[in-house]
Design a protein around this motif. Structure first.
Motif, PDB file in Angstrom:
ATOM      1  N   ARG A  79      57.138 -75.934  -4.832  1.00  0.00           N
ATOM      2  CA  ARG A  79      56.026 -75.766  -3.905  1.00  0.00           C
ATOM      3  C   ARG A  79      54.724 -75.640  -4.678  1.00  0.00           C
ATOM      4  NH1 ARG A  79      58.504 -70.986  -0.461  1.00  0.00           N
ATOM      5  NH2 ARG A  79      60.467 -71.950   0.097  1.00  0.00           N
ATOM      6  N   LYS A  80      53.772 -76.520  -4.361  1.00  0.00           N
ATOM      7  CA  LYS A  80      52.468 -76.483  -5.022  1.00  0.00           C
ATOM      8  C   LYS A  80      51.784 -75.148  -4.729  1.00  0.00           C
ATOM      9  CE  LYS A  80      48.325 -78.993  -6.011  1.00  0.00           C
ATOM     10  NZ  LYS A  80      47.575 -80.214  -5.941  1.00  0.00           N
ATOM     11  N   GLY A  81      51.206 -74.564  -5.761  1.00  0.00           N
ATOM     12  CA  GLY A  81      50.535 -73.283  -5.621  1.00  0.00           C
ATOM     13  C   GLY A  81      51.478 -72.103  -5.806  1.00  0.00           C
ATOM     14  N   LEU A  82      52.769 -72.372  -5.868  1.00  0.00           N
ATOM     15  CA  LEU A  82      53.764 -71.323  -6.080  1.00  0.00           C
ATOM     16  C   LEU A  82      54.541 -71.593  -7.369  1.00  0.00           C
ATOM     17  CD1 LEU A  82      55.260 -68.805  -4.948  1.00  0.00           C
ATOM     18  CD2 LEU A  82      56.795 -70.391  -3.788  1.00  0.00           C
ATOM     19  N   ASP A  83      55.163 -72.774  -7.450  1.00  0.00           N
ATOM     20  CA  ASP A  83      55.966 -73.159  -8.616  1.00  0.00           C
ATOM     21  C   ASP A  83      55.184 -74.020  -9.607  1.00  0.00           C
ATOM     22  OD1 ASP A  83      58.330 -72.103  -7.387  1.00  0.00           O
ATOM     23  OD2 ASP A  83      58.481 -73.941  -6.230  1.00  0.00           O
ATOM     24  N   TRP A  84      54.125 -74.647  -9.135  1.00  0.00           N
ATOM     25  CA  TRP A  84      53.334 -75.505 -10.012  1.00  0.00           C
ATOM     26  C   TRP A  84      51.913 -75.621  -9.480  1.00  0.00           C
ATOM     27  CZ3 TRP A  84      51.351 -80.396  -8.584  1.00  0.00           C
ATOM     28  CH2 TRP A  84      51.762 -80.867  -7.342  1.00  0.00           C
ATOM     29  N   PHE A  85      50.985 -75.878 -10.408  1.00  0.00           N
ATOM     30  CA  PHE A  85      49.580 -75.998 -10.040  1.00  0.00           C
ATOM     31  C   PHE A  85      49.016 -77.349 -10.473  1.00  0.00           C
ATOM     32  CE2 PHE A  85      50.589 -71.554 -10.256  1.00  0.00           C
ATOM     33  CZ  PHE A  85      50.041 -71.064  -9.089  1.00  0.00           C
ATOM     34  N   GLU A  86      49.348 -77.782 -11.679  1.00  0.00           N
ATOM     35  CA  GLU A  86      48.871 -79.071 -12.184  1.00  0.00           C
ATOM     36  C   GLU A  86      50.057 -79.874 -12.686  1.00  0.00           C
ATOM     37  OE1 GLU A  86      45.220 -79.266 -14.615  1.00  0.00           O
ATOM     38  OE2 GLU A  86      45.418 -77.088 -14.658  1.00  0.00           O
ATOM     39  N   ASN A  87      50.019 -81.176 -12.455  1.00  0.00           N
ATOM     40  CA  ASN A  87      51.115 -81.997 -12.958  1.00  0.00           C
ATOM     41  C   ASN A  87      50.637 -83.254 -13.666  1.00  0.00           C
ATOM     42  OD1 ASN A  87      50.284 -83.380 -10.682  1.00  0.00           O
ATOM     43  ND2 ASN A  87      52.343 -83.792  -9.938  1.00  0.00           N
ATOM     44  N   PHE A  88      49.362 -83.348 -13.970  1.00  0.00           N
ATOM     45  CA  PHE A  88      48.846 -84.521 -14.664  1.00  0.00           C
ATOM     46  C   PHE A  88      49.312 -84.545 -16.117  1.00  0.00           C
ATOM     47  CE2 PHE A  88      45.712 -86.338 -17.536  1.00  0.00           C
ATOM     48  CZ  PHE A  88      45.655 -87.636 -17.051  1.00  0.00           C
ATOM     49  N   ALA A  89      49.803 -85.688 -16.552  1.00  0.00           N
ATOM     50  CA  ALA A  89      50.153 -85.892 -17.961  1.00  0.00           C
ATOM     51  C   ALA A  89      49.445 -87.154 -18.440  1.00  0.00           C
ATOM     52  CB  ALA A  89      51.655 -86.036 -18.135  1.00  0.00           C
ATOM     53  N   SER A  90      48.773 -87.056 -19.551  1.00  0.00           N
ATOM     54  CA  SER A  90      48.038 -88.207 -20.054  1.00  0.00           C
ATOM     55  C   SER A  90      48.994 -89.308 -20.517  1.00  0.00           C
ATOM     56  CB  SER A  90      47.123 -87.789 -21.206  1.00  0.00           C
ATOM     57  OG  SER A  90      47.888 -87.223 -22.228  1.00  0.00           O
ATOM     58  N   VAL A  91      48.571 -90.526 -20.286  1.00  0.00           N
ATOM     59  CA  VAL A  91      49.327 -91.697 -20.699  1.00  0.00           C
ATOM     60  C   VAL A  91      48.333 -92.632 -21.385  1.00  0.00           C
ATOM     61  CG1 VAL A  91      50.680 -93.677 -19.895  1.00  0.00           C
ATOM     62  CG2 VAL A  91      50.906 -91.465 -18.752  1.00  0.00           C
ATOM     63  N   ALA A  92      48.730 -93.177 -22.519  1.00  0.00           N
ATOM     64  CA  ALA A  92      47.840 -94.084 -23.245  1.00  0.00           C
ATOM     65  C   ALA A  92      47.599 -95.356 -22.441  1.00  0.00           C
ATOM     66  CB  ALA A  92      48.436 -94.432 -24.599  1.00  0.00           C
ATOM     67  N   ARG A 163      53.219 -82.836 -18.164  1.00  0.00           N
ATOM     68  CA  ARG A 163      51.935 -82.273 -18.580  1.00  0.00           C
ATOM     69  C   ARG A 163      52.112 -81.271 -19.716  1.00  0.00           C
ATOM     70  NH1 ARG A 163      50.010 -77.626 -16.936  1.00  0.00           N
ATOM     71  NH2 ARG A 163      47.872 -77.153 -17.437  1.00  0.00           N
ATOM     72  N   LEU A 164      53.091 -80.376 -19.579  1.00  0.00           N
ATOM     73  CA  LEU A 164      53.309 -79.352 -20.604  1.00  0.00           C
ATOM     74  C   LEU A 164      53.731 -79.974 -21.934  1.00  0.00           C
ATOM     75  CD1 LEU A 164      55.064 -76.661 -18.400  1.00  0.00           C
ATOM     76  CD2 LEU A 164      52.706 -76.621 -19.263  1.00  0.00           C
ATOM     77  N   TRP A 165      54.588 -80.996 -21.885  1.00  0.00           N
ATOM     78  CA  TRP A 165      55.014 -81.682 -23.106  1.00  0.00           C
ATOM     79  C   TRP A 165      53.831 -82.406 -23.740  1.00  0.00           C
ATOM     80  CZ3 TRP A 165      57.342 -82.268 -27.318  1.00  0.00           C
ATOM     81  CH2 TRP A 165      57.465 -83.497 -27.947  1.00  0.00           C
ATOM     82  N   SER A 166      53.016 -83.052 -22.920  1.00  0.00           N
ATOM     83  CA  SER A 166      51.851 -83.778 -23.424  1.00  0.00           C
ATOM     84  C   SER A 166      50.895 -82.831 -24.157  1.00  0.00           C
ATOM     85  CB  SER A 166      51.138 -84.454 -22.242  1.00  0.00           C
ATOM     86  OG  SER A 166      49.989 -85.136 -22.664  1.00  0.00           O
ATOM     87  N   ILE A 167      50.656 -81.664 -23.588  1.00  0.00           N
ATOM     88  CA  ILE A 167      49.776 -80.668 -24.215  1.00  0.00           C
ATOM     89  C   ILE A 167      50.380 -80.189 -25.536  1.00  0.00           C
ATOM     90  CG2 ILE A 167      48.902 -78.298 -23.990  1.00  0.00           C
ATOM     91  CD1 ILE A 167      48.638 -78.910 -20.926  1.00  0.00           C
ATOM     92  N   LYS A 168      51.672 -79.874 -25.532  1.00  0.00           N
ATOM     93  CA  LYS A 168      52.348 -79.387 -26.746  1.00  0.00           C
ATOM     94  C   LYS A 168      52.294 -80.445 -27.855  1.00  0.00           C
ATOM     95  CE  LYS A 168      55.981 -77.125 -28.879  1.00  0.00           C
ATOM     96  NZ  LYS A 168      56.054 -75.777 -29.244  1.00  0.00           N
ATOM     97  N   LEU A 169      52.590 -81.691 -27.515  1.00  0.00           N
ATOM     98  CA  LEU A 169      52.574 -82.769 -28.500  1.00  0.00           C
ATOM     99  C   LEU A 169      51.166 -82.991 -29.056  1.00  0.00           C
ATOM    100  CD1 LEU A 169      54.028 -85.027 -30.024  1.00  0.00           C
ATOM    101  CD2 LEU A 169      53.612 -86.508 -28.041  1.00  0.00           C
ATOM    102  N   ALA A 170      50.175 -83.003 -28.182  1.00  0.00           N
ATOM    103  CA  ALA A 170      48.794 -83.218 -28.626  1.00  0.00           C
ATOM    104  C   ALA A 170      48.357 -82.121 -29.604  1.00  0.00           C
ATOM    105  CB  ALA A 170      47.853 -83.278 -27.418  1.00  0.00           C
ATOM    106  N   LYS A 171      48.668 -80.868 -29.286  1.00  0.00           N
ATOM    107  CA  LYS A 171      48.313 -79.761 -30.194  1.00  0.00           C
ATOM    108  C   LYS A 171      49.006 -79.904 -31.539  1.00  0.00           C
ATOM    109  CE  LYS A 171      47.232 -76.244 -26.733  1.00  0.00           C
ATOM    110  NZ  LYS A 171      47.665 -75.006 -26.070  1.00  0.00           N
TER     111      LYS A 171
END
Length: 185
Positions: A79-92, A163-171
């Motif tokens: 459920r948006k706003g409960l289990d997740w807030f953002e789901n965008f993941a960057s793609v080249a 999104r979380l994987w993309s952030i972790k990989l970028a860092k």
């Protein structure tokens, strides 16, 4: 490929599927991906997401390579706003890939592809997500209390995993000395 756990266990390859499931459960344990909690101790109104085991026979050069089981969150039950807030993941963008290939060709460099094993399980969850436990993990404790899992790591199928994987990989790449492109982040 079996569509359900029941089909996998009824197939002639049930032993191979059991082994694949155990490998996936071991991976979840090794990555400390799920914390088992009693369902009756969850805060009132907590959403417990559906889950399932996906099954795939992997082939290599026309020959059977392995039986693969992957435990996934059914993101549609979040459920948006409960289990997740953002789901965008960057793609080249394809243009960025073409520029990279052209630069490598022009400088006579070799490109290599990298495959991360259990990639999403490398990233920590940023919200509390509870999930039904997979087949092969105890679903009740010794007092017959129902158990569920609290995701500690991003699980395939969850809305925020990419999104979380993309952030972790970028860092991590920046720490290795790479610079993030301003043209295509």
């Amino acid at each position: 490929d079996p569509k359900t756990y029941k089909q996998a266990m009824a197939s002639e390859h049930a032993a191979e599927w059991r082994e694949a499931i155990q490998t996936e459960i071991n991976n979840l344990h090794d990555k400390d991906a799920i914390e088992v909690v009693r369902r009756d101790q969850l805060p009132r109104g907590t959403n417990v997401c559906k889950s399932r085991m996906l099954f795939k026979v992997k082939w290599k050069r026309g020959e059977l390579d392995k039986f693969k089981a992957r435990f996934v969150c059914c993101g549609f039950s979040q459920r948006k706003g409960l289990d997740w807030f953002e789901n965008f993941a960057s793609v080249a963008r394809i243009e960025s890939a073409r520029v990279l290939i052209a630069l490598c060709a022009g400088k006579n460099l070799t490109l290599k592809m990298v495959d991360f094993v259990a990639a999403f399980l490398q990233a920590k969850m940023d919200t509390d997500v509870y999930i039904d436990l997979p087949p092969g993990m105890a679903r009740r404790d010794s007092h017959n209390n129902q158990l569920v899992g609290k995701l500690k790591k991003a699980l395939y199928g969850s809305k925020q995993a990419g999104r979380l994987w993309s952030i972790k990989l970028a860092k991590w790449l920046v720490k290795q000395g790479f610079k993030q492109s301003e043209a295509d982040r």
